[in-house]
Design a protein around this motif. Structure first.
Motif, PDB file in Angstrom:
ATOM      1  N   GLY A   1       2.488  -6.798  -2.198  1.00  0.00           N
ATOM      2  CA  GLY A   1       3.050  -8.137  -2.403  1.00  0.00           C
ATOM      3  C   GLY A   1       4.411  -8.322  -1.762  1.00  0.00           C
ATOM      4  N   VAL A   2       5.200  -7.245  -1.688  1.00  0.00           N
ATOM      5  CA  VAL A   2       6.530  -7.389  -1.071  1.00  0.00           C
ATOM      6  C   VAL A   2       6.490  -7.135   0.437  1.00  0.00           C
ATOM      7  N   LEU A   3       5.312  -6.829   0.952  1.00  0.00           N
ATOM      8  CA  LEU A   3       5.161  -6.620   2.402  1.00  0.00           C
ATOM      9  C   LEU A   3       4.080  -7.586   2.917  1.00  0.00           C
ATOM     10  N   PRO A   4       4.383  -8.887   2.938  1.00  0.00           N
ATOM     11  CA  PRO A   4       3.351  -9.907   3.215  1.00  0.00           C
ATOM     12  C   PRO A   4       2.659  -9.773   4.572  1.00  0.00           C
ATOM     13  N   ASN A   5       3.324  -9.129   5.539  1.00  0.00           N
ATOM     14  CA  ASN A   5       2.683  -9.017   6.864  1.00  0.00           C
ATOM     15  C   ASN A   5       1.902  -7.714   7.040  1.00  0.00           C
ATOM     16  N   SER A   6       1.744  -7.009   5.948  1.00  0.00           N
ATOM     17  CA  SER A   6       1.067  -5.709   6.063  1.00  0.00           C
ATOM     18  C   SER A   6      -0.440  -5.859   5.880  1.00  0.00           C
ATOM     19  N   ASP A   7      -1.166  -4.813   6.236  1.00  0.00           N
ATOM     20  CA  ASP A   7      -2.619  -4.756   5.982  1.00  0.00           C
ATOM     21  C   ASP A   7      -2.880  -3.722   4.909  1.00  0.00           C
ATOM     22  N   LEU A   8      -3.879  -4.027   4.083  1.00  0.00           N
ATOM     23  CA  LEU A   8      -4.243  -3.088   3.029  1.00  0.00           C
ATOM     24  C   LEU A   8      -5.554  -2.408   3.400  1.00  0.00           C
ATOM     25  N   MET A   9      -5.556  -1.092   3.370  1.00  0.00           N
ATOM     26  CA  MET A   9      -6.789  -0.330   3.625  1.00  0.00           C
ATOM     27  C   MET A   9      -7.241   0.269   2.286  1.00  0.00           C
ATOM     28  N   ILE A  10      -8.509   0.117   1.968  1.00  0.00           N
ATOM     29  CA  ILE A  10      -9.039   0.686   0.717  1.00  0.00           C
ATOM     30  C   ILE A  10     -10.290   1.493   1.052  1.00  0.00           C
ATOM     31  N   GLU A  11     -10.357   2.714   0.532  1.00  0.00           N
ATOM     32  CA  GLU A  11     -11.530   3.576   0.758  1.00  0.00           C
ATOM     33  C   GLU A  11     -11.931   3.553   2.237  1.00  0.00           C
ATOM     34  N   SER A  12     -10.981   3.816   3.096  1.00  0.00           N
ATOM     35  CA  SER A  12     -11.252   3.744   4.539  1.00  0.00           C
ATOM     36  C   SER A  12     -11.427   5.127   5.131  1.00  0.00           C
ATOM     37  N   LYS A  13     -12.304   5.208   6.107  1.00  0.00           N
ATOM     38  CA  LYS A  13     -12.522   6.467   6.829  1.00  0.00           C
ATOM     39  C   LYS A  13     -11.312   6.743   7.709  1.00  0.00           C
ATOM     40  N   VAL A  14     -10.879   7.972   7.696  1.00  0.00           N
ATOM     41  CA  VAL A  14      -9.741   8.379   8.528  1.00  0.00           C
ATOM     42  C   VAL A  14     -10.185   9.562   9.370  1.00  0.00           C
ATOM     43  N   SER A  15      -9.933   9.465  10.663  1.00  0.00           N
ATOM     44  CA  SER A  15     -10.390  10.546  11.543  1.00  0.00           C
ATOM     45  C   SER A  15      -9.204  11.202  12.244  1.00  0.00           C
ATOM     46  N   LEU A  16      -9.286  12.524  12.357  1.00  0.00           N
ATOM     47  CA  LEU A  16      -8.307  13.256  13.176  1.00  0.00           C
ATOM     48  C   LEU A  16      -9.028  13.780  14.418  1.00  0.00           C
ATOM     49  N   SER A  17      -9.883  12.925  15.000  1.00  0.00           N
ATOM     50  CA  SER A  17     -10.679  13.373  16.160  1.00  0.00           C
ATOM     51  C   SER A  17      -9.787  13.740  17.339  1.00  0.00           C
ATOM     52  N   PHE A  18      -8.543  13.274  17.343  1.00  0.00           N
ATOM     53  CA  PHE A  18      -7.633  13.674  18.428  1.00  0.00           C
ATOM     54  C   PHE A  18      -7.199  15.135  18.255  1.00  0.00           C
ATOM     55  N   ILE A  19      -7.514  15.696  17.086  1.00  0.00           N
ATOM     56  CA  ILE A  19      -7.242  17.122  16.848  1.00  0.00           C
ATOM     57  C   ILE A  19      -8.548  17.916  16.883  1.00  0.00           C
ATOM     58  N   HIS A  20      -9.577  17.403  16.192  1.00  0.00           N
ATOM     59  CA  HIS A  20     -10.887  18.069  16.183  1.00  0.00           C
ATOM     60  C   HIS A  20     -11.952  17.035  15.792  1.00  0.00           C
ATOM     61  N   PRO A  21     -13.114  17.053  16.471  1.00  0.00           N
ATOM     62  CA  PRO A  21     -14.136  16.023  16.167  1.00  0.00           C
ATOM     63  C   PRO A  21     -14.695  16.109  14.746  1.00  0.00           C
ATOM     64  N   GLU A  22     -14.554  17.266  14.114  1.00  0.00           N
ATOM     65  CA  GLU A  22     -15.114  17.385  12.756  1.00  0.00           C
ATOM     66  C   GLU A  22     -14.050  17.288  11.673  1.00  0.00           C
ATOM     67  N   ALA A  23     -12.936  16.661  12.006  1.00  0.00           N
ATOM     68  CA  ALA A  23     -11.873  16.475  11.013  1.00  0.00           C
ATOM     69  C   ALA A  23     -11.808  15.004  10.620  1.00  0.00           C
ATOM     70  N   PHE A  24     -12.346  14.695   9.458  1.00  0.00           N
ATOM     71  CA  PHE A  24     -12.269  13.318   8.974  1.00  0.00           C
ATOM     72  C   PHE A  24     -12.362  13.291   7.450  1.00  0.00           C
ATOM     73  N   GLY A  25     -11.974  12.188   6.890  1.00  0.00           N
ATOM     74  CA  GLY A  25     -11.995  12.048   5.432  1.00  0.00           C
ATOM     75  C   GLY A  25     -11.917  10.584   5.043  1.00  0.00           C
ATOM     76  N   THR A  26     -11.789  10.340   3.753  1.00  0.00           N
ATOM     77  CA  THR A  26     -11.714   8.958   3.255  1.00  0.00           C
ATOM     78  C   THR A  26     -10.483   8.818   2.365  1.00  0.00           C
ATOM     79  N   LEU A  27      -9.605   7.881   2.713  1.00  0.00           N
ATOM     80  CA  LEU A  27      -8.402   7.720   1.893  1.00  0.00           C
ATOM     81  C   LEU A  27      -8.637   6.695   0.787  1.00  0.00           C
ATOM     82  N   ASP A  28      -7.841   6.793  -0.266  1.00  0.00           N
ATOM     83  CA  ASP A  28      -7.962   5.832  -1.368  1.00  0.00           C
ATOM     84  C   ASP A  28      -7.368   4.487  -0.949  1.00  0.00           C
ATOM     85  N   ALA A  29      -6.121   4.513  -0.514  1.00  0.00           N
ATOM     86  CA  ALA A  29      -5.469   3.261  -0.094  1.00  0.00           C
ATOM     87  C   ALA A  29      -4.314   3.547   0.857  1.00  0.00           C
ATOM     88  N   ALA A  30      -4.069   2.593   1.736  1.00  0.00           N
ATOM     89  CA  ALA A  30      -2.895   2.670   2.616  1.00  0.00           C
ATOM     90  C   ALA A  30      -2.387   1.255   2.824  1.00  0.00           C
TER      91      ALA A  30
END
Ligand code: SF4
Length: 252
Positions: free
Chosen positions: A86-115
């Motif tokens: 609410g105090v960051l009106p120009n921000s985006d909210l991510m919920i249960e989103s897939k996160v990939s570290l494919s720039f480090i390894h193709p099999e490195a990924f997970g799901t975050l709760d919120a960002a």
């Protein structure tokens, strides 16, 4: 397309760092659901439902699967996320989103709760914990994993990252949630550490190291080091019993 199971998952990354052999040993083993992990999964679904689709919460509540505690703690965590957003009106909210570290390894990924993605400002990573044992955000590999993934996805366009433990059962001395904040440059300095941890897991496939991380290891029932430790403990207990008997025999 992402594989369903990540060999180098965010939630398992601390174990990967500490026990490189656990990755190979866990391969092909089924994920066993314990009462605690089921509770955690439901609690996360409640939080997601409060943030995205309250009908999920209602449905599961009607079926008697979720408790009042899960709803209350989920509500508290959701309030914190929404207040911050609410105090960051120009921000985006991510919920249960897939996160990939494919720039480090193709099999490195997970799901975050919120960002909360506040472009050119602070990237907020928020991880919900339902358990009673405090989870520190400081140098937390799971949180760093999400932070690296989201920051990379947004071309590192942040000044800093703040990683939050949302654990309503365990708040800080002032009643607030705990966070760890670092600059984006400091966050980037973890990339070689992630690369090294994955390299070690791929090369030191039979190097095992015990610790608290074993609790979440699905290979713990087939782990050679655990078996050895159990045998040593049994031998120690046996030797102790023998020496007690000897003392008693000498006494009488
Ligand atoms: S049980 Fe512990 S020591 Fe054994 S593989 Fe798993 S994390 Fe490593």
């Amino acid at each position: 397309m992402m594989k369903k199971h990540s060999r180098f998952s965010a939630s398992g990354f601390e174990r990967i760092v500490k026990c490189p052999g656990s990755v190979s040993l866990s391969e092909g083993l089924p994920d066993k659901e314990s009462a605690a992990s089921r509770e955690g999964t439901l609690a996360h679904e409640v939080l997601e439902g409060i943030l995205k689709d309250p009908s999920i919460v209602l449905l599961k509540r009607n079926k008697g699967e979720i408790t009042d505690e899960m709803v209350e703690y989920g509500r508290q965590a959701a309030n914190h996320i929404l207040k911050l957003r609410g105090v960051l009106p120009n921000s985006d909210l991510m919920i249960e989103s897939k996160v990939s570290l494919s720039f480090i390894h193709p099999e490195a990924f997970g799901t975050l709760d919120a960002a909360i993605v506040d472009y050119f400002g602070t990237l907020h990573i928020l991880d919900y914990k339902f358990g009673k044992s405090f989870v520190s955000p400081y140098e937390n590999w799971q949180f760093l994993f999400y932070a690296l993934g989201v920051a990379h996805q947004h071309q590192w366009n942040f000044s800093k990252v703040r990683m939050w433990t949302l654990q309503p059962r365990v708040t800080g001395f002032d009643g607030n949630y705990t966070f760890w904040e670092i600059s984006i440059d400091e966050l980037k300095s973890y990339i070689p550490k992630f690369e090294r941890a994955i390299r070690r897991a791929e090369t030191l496939t039979t190097t095992y190291v015990e610790g608290d991380h074993c609790f979440f290891c699905k290979a713990r029932n087939v782990c050679p080091l655990k078996a050895e430790t159990k045998l040593l403990d049994a031998k120690k207990a046996f030797d102790k019993k023998l020496s007690t008997m000897e003392i008693e025999e000498n006494f009488y």
